[in-house]
Design an enzyme around this catalytic site. Sequence first.
Site, PDB file in Angstrom:
ATOM      1  N   ARG A 130       1.893 -10.093  -5.157  1.00  0.00           N
ATOM      2  CA  ARG A 130       0.473 -10.323  -5.198  1.00  0.00           C
ATOM      3  C   ARG A 130       0.181 -12.070  -5.166  1.00  0.00           C
ATOM      4  O   ARG A 130      -0.891 -12.512  -5.268  1.00  0.00           O
ATOM      5  CB  ARG A 130      -0.381  -9.872  -6.394  1.00  0.00           C
ATOM      6  CG  ARG A 130      -0.122  -8.357  -6.581  1.00  0.00           C
ATOM      7  CD  ARG A 130      -0.852  -7.709  -4.993  1.00  0.00           C
ATOM      8  NE  ARG A 130      -1.078  -5.988  -5.565  1.00  0.00           N
ATOM      9  CZ  ARG A 130      -1.077  -5.481  -4.385  1.00  0.00           C
ATOM     10  NH1 ARG A 130      -0.555  -5.785  -3.123  1.00  0.00           N
ATOM     11  NH2 ARG A 130      -1.225  -3.973  -4.717  1.00  0.00           N
ATOM     12  N   ASN A 188       1.949  -9.061   2.556  1.00  0.00           N
ATOM     13  CA  ASN A 188       0.541  -8.906   2.440  1.00  0.00           C
ATOM     14  C   ASN A 188      -0.181  -9.609   1.295  1.00  0.00           C
ATOM     15  O   ASN A 188      -0.887  -9.019   0.615  1.00  0.00           O
ATOM     16  CB  ASN A 188       0.369  -7.327   2.693  1.00  0.00           C
ATOM     17  CG  ASN A 188       0.596  -6.511   1.211  1.00  0.00           C
ATOM     18  OD1 ASN A 188       1.346  -7.150   0.501  1.00  0.00           O
ATOM     19  ND2 ASN A 188      -0.114  -5.703   1.070  1.00  0.00           N
ATOM     20  N   HIS A 194       8.938   3.494   2.472  1.00  0.00           N
ATOM     21  CA  HIS A 194       8.521   4.639   1.844  1.00  0.00           C
ATOM     22  C   HIS A 194       8.351   5.932   2.803  1.00  0.00           C
ATOM     23  O   HIS A 194       7.163   6.448   2.818  1.00  0.00           O
ATOM     24  CB  HIS A 194       7.135   4.210   1.111  1.00  0.00           C
ATOM     25  CG  HIS A 194       6.213   3.567   2.064  1.00  0.00           C
ATOM     26  ND1 HIS A 194       5.812   3.678   3.265  1.00  0.00           N
ATOM     27  CD2 HIS A 194       5.588   2.203   1.873  1.00  0.00           C
ATOM     28  CE1 HIS A 194       5.024   2.817   3.581  1.00  0.00           C
ATOM     29  NE2 HIS A 194       4.743   1.961   2.594  1.00  0.00           N
ATOM     30  N   ASP A 212       8.021   0.038  -3.875  1.00  0.00           N
ATOM     31  CA  ASP A 212       6.628  -0.082  -3.588  1.00  0.00           C
ATOM     32  C   ASP A 212       5.717  -0.504  -4.703  1.00  0.00           C
ATOM     33  O   ASP A 212       4.436  -0.063  -4.703  1.00  0.00           O
ATOM     34  CB  ASP A 212       6.166   1.039  -2.853  1.00  0.00           C
ATOM     35  CG  ASP A 212       4.592   0.841  -1.997  1.00  0.00           C
ATOM     36  OD1 ASP A 212       4.495  -0.287  -1.979  1.00  0.00           O
ATOM     37  OD2 ASP A 212       4.169   1.675  -1.472  1.00  0.00           O
TER      38      ASP A 212
HETATM   39 ZN   LIG Z   1       3.544   0.440   2.668  1.00  0.00          ZN
END
Ligand SMILES: [Zn+2]
Length: 437
Positions: A65, A95, A235, A308
């Site tokens: 994050r 991300n 995943h 994840d």
């Molecule tokens: Zn993902």
Amino acid sequence: MSRYLISGGRVVDPASGTDEVADVFVADGSIAGIGRDPATADAEVVDASGLVVAPGLVDMHTHVREPGREDEETIATASAAAAAGGYTAVCAMPNTDPVADTAAVVEKVWALGREAGLVEVLAAGALSRGLAGEKMADLGEMARSAARVRIFTDDGHGVQNALFARRAMEYLAAFDGIYAEHCEDAALAAGGQMHEGDRSAELGLRGIPAAAEELMAERDIALAKITGCRLHLLHVSTAGTVDAVRRARAAGVRVTAEATPHHFTLTDDALTGYDPNAKVNPPLRSEADRAAVIAGLVDGTIGVIATDHAPHALEEKDVEFQYAPPGLVGLETALALGISELVVPGHLTLAELIDRMSAAPAGILGLESQGALRTGGPANLVVFDPNVSWTIDPAQFHSRSRNTPFGGRTVTGKVVHTFFNGRRVVRDGAVESEALV
Ligand SMILES: [Zn+2]
């Protein structure tokens, strides 16, 4: 630098095939000896009788994050959560805000990880600029940067354009980079809240079909075949994807895959009370899918367990189910879920679990400093109690976020100590306070 004699533990190292009671001597950041009687003058004795001593865990899939959402997690708090969970390396997903799609951002992530100093923080790079799936990011520049990026992904999104995927794989194949895919066909998954099946019909929630994942997995396997690129499927959640990976590997395609603890532990039954903490992407699937994921972990089709880890602020999850963002925190519960759900029921041996959580991901990422207990190598290791039972309490997490569906669940197996580059960063289950500055 400190010297430790980790004494009388069961040393489990899948890389060397070791599984026996032995002492591990740590000096000057390295493993100075493994055996019954190493020379250990001045060493602090760490009694590991009844405990397992294993290479530190390696998480291929962590959302840190930072930069951008430091209210949810920072690289320092993610590192503390990782160390508490027995990890000595994590791979930070790109991300963030800004997206990790340039050398400057991946170097920043890598540098903040070194500053935190609790685990090795590797940066994954984005495949496309801004994760938009259109223009290729500067993959070579990120690979050549100080962060030495090895794995590239638009995780959070699947790459929708097959030609873009092909071009990125061709580019990566030239330097043996890894193309990692979040397999999700956006049109098929649009508006979906959970797995499409009987349960979604009962709950009146829009479903995400298994085919949304499987189509992209099959496409990427076909592209990996023609480009020769290394492909890693993030995943994996459906029986069809497990099957596709198994066939591809048998045919010699360079594909690896990971599964998360939540996908091998829970099914869409966890959504019955509309718990926003059980909302993840890809969604929790059917019992048949869960069983197929476990079978994939057992036969090695799925070589890696990854968390994840996806922190979200309380207020973001504290809304109606359909408005809650998907994701859960996983670094501090992964080992216990692996022991409870895979080792205790007899699906995997302890050595196989450690392989899936440490040696295998370290091997894929090419990390020589991780994933094995080598004399002369850096002392990155975890000491855990494989038998103790405890109840998960999210209030105790080192992560800045608390979003987990496992609060109140009783599990088996707990981290006692974590050593990173020879420093004891977790002692008796607590992250060392001087390590937290
Ligand atoms: Zn993902």
